[in-house]
Write a protein that holds these residues in place. Structure first.
Motif, mmCIF file in Angstrom:
data_model
loop_
_atom_site.group_PDB
_atom_site.id
_atom_site.type_symbol
_atom_site.label_atom_id
_atom_site.label_comp_id
_atom_site.label_asym_id
_atom_site.label_seq_id
_atom_site.Cartn_x
_atom_site.Cartn_y
_atom_site.Cartn_z
ATOM 1 N N ARG A 63 47.046 35.463 38.821
ATOM 2 C CA ARG A 63 48.021 34.378 38.668
ATOM 3 C C ARG A 63 48.221 33.639 39.989
ATOM 4 N N GLN A 65 45.852 33.456 42.395
ATOM 5 C CA GLN A 65 44.584 32.782 42.698
ATOM 6 C C GLN A 65 44.399 31.508 41.873
ATOM 7 N N TYR A 66 44.878 31.529 40.641
ATOM 8 C CA TYR A 66 44.665 30.418 39.711
ATOM 9 C C TYR A 66 46.008 29.909 39.199
ATOM 10 N N LYS A 67 46.859 29.493 40.120
ATOM 11 C CA LYS A 67 48.209 29.026 39.778
ATOM 12 C C LYS A 67 48.143 27.921 38.722
ATOM 13 N N ASP A 69 46.760 27.861 35.944
ATOM 14 C CA ASP A 69 45.670 28.080 34.984
ATOM 15 C C ASP A 69 45.745 29.470 34.359
ATOM 16 N N VAL A 84 45.395 32.578 29.954
ATOM 17 C CA VAL A 84 44.490 31.639 30.620
ATOM 18 C C VAL A 84 44.509 30.339 29.823
ATOM 19 N N GLY A 88 41.981 24.742 31.892
ATOM 20 C CA GLY A 88 42.131 24.928 33.333
ATOM 21 C C GLY A 88 40.793 25.117 34.034
ATOM 22 N N ASP A 89 40.880 25.635 35.248
ATOM 23 C CA ASP A 89 39.685 25.781 36.083
ATOM 24 C C ASP A 89 39.308 27.239 36.354
ATOM 25 N N VAL A 90 39.522 28.112 35.398
ATOM 26 C CA VAL A 90 39.141 29.513 35.567
ATOM 27 C C VAL A 90 37.647 29.633 35.278
#
Length: 121
Positions: A63, A65-67, A69, A84, A88-90
């Motif tokens: 969470r 690392q990928y705020k 997303d 997820v 988003g950009d995961v």
């Protein structure tokens, strides 16, 4: 789900996995012997999300690392579940790893005997 078009096949290929649709939740669920490890649905705005169970510290790390997303599990226990956003950009490899870890976590909750039955398929 166009972005992660590999995701359904990837999850269903795991030993002992079934997929169903829970009408009350308007959600597709991936299960191991009736225990859910992934849910694919929408948030209250209809944005597509994939929710997975993870160890709390790993989920918190992702969470951060990928705020935005990856967020605390939508409509789920916020400590153990993570959602997820599909738009988003995961990266694929991160989502794949999350699916693997979620599967292993739920599988590990069964007795060794049942785990062996599931894995022998």
């Amino acid at each position: 789900m166009q972005k992660y078009n590999w995701f359904e096949d990837y999850c269903k290929a795991k030993k002992g996995v079934t997929k169903d649709y829970k009408q009350e939740w308007q959600a597709h669920r991936y299960l191991i012997r009736d225990k859910m490890f992934i849910m694919h649905a929408g948030d209250k705005y209809g944005k597509e999300i994939i929710t997975l169970k993870l160890e709390p510290l790993y989920g918190q790390f992702l969470r951060e690392q990928y705020k935005g997303d990856i967020v605390a599990g939508y409509y789920m226990n916020k400590e153990h579940w993570n959602s997820v956003y599909v738009d988003g950009d995961v990266p694929d490899d991160v989502l794949r790893d999350m699916a693997d870890k979620s599967y292993a976590l739920i599988l590990g909750g069964f007795s060794k005997k049942i785990q062996n039955e599931i894995l022998k398929g």
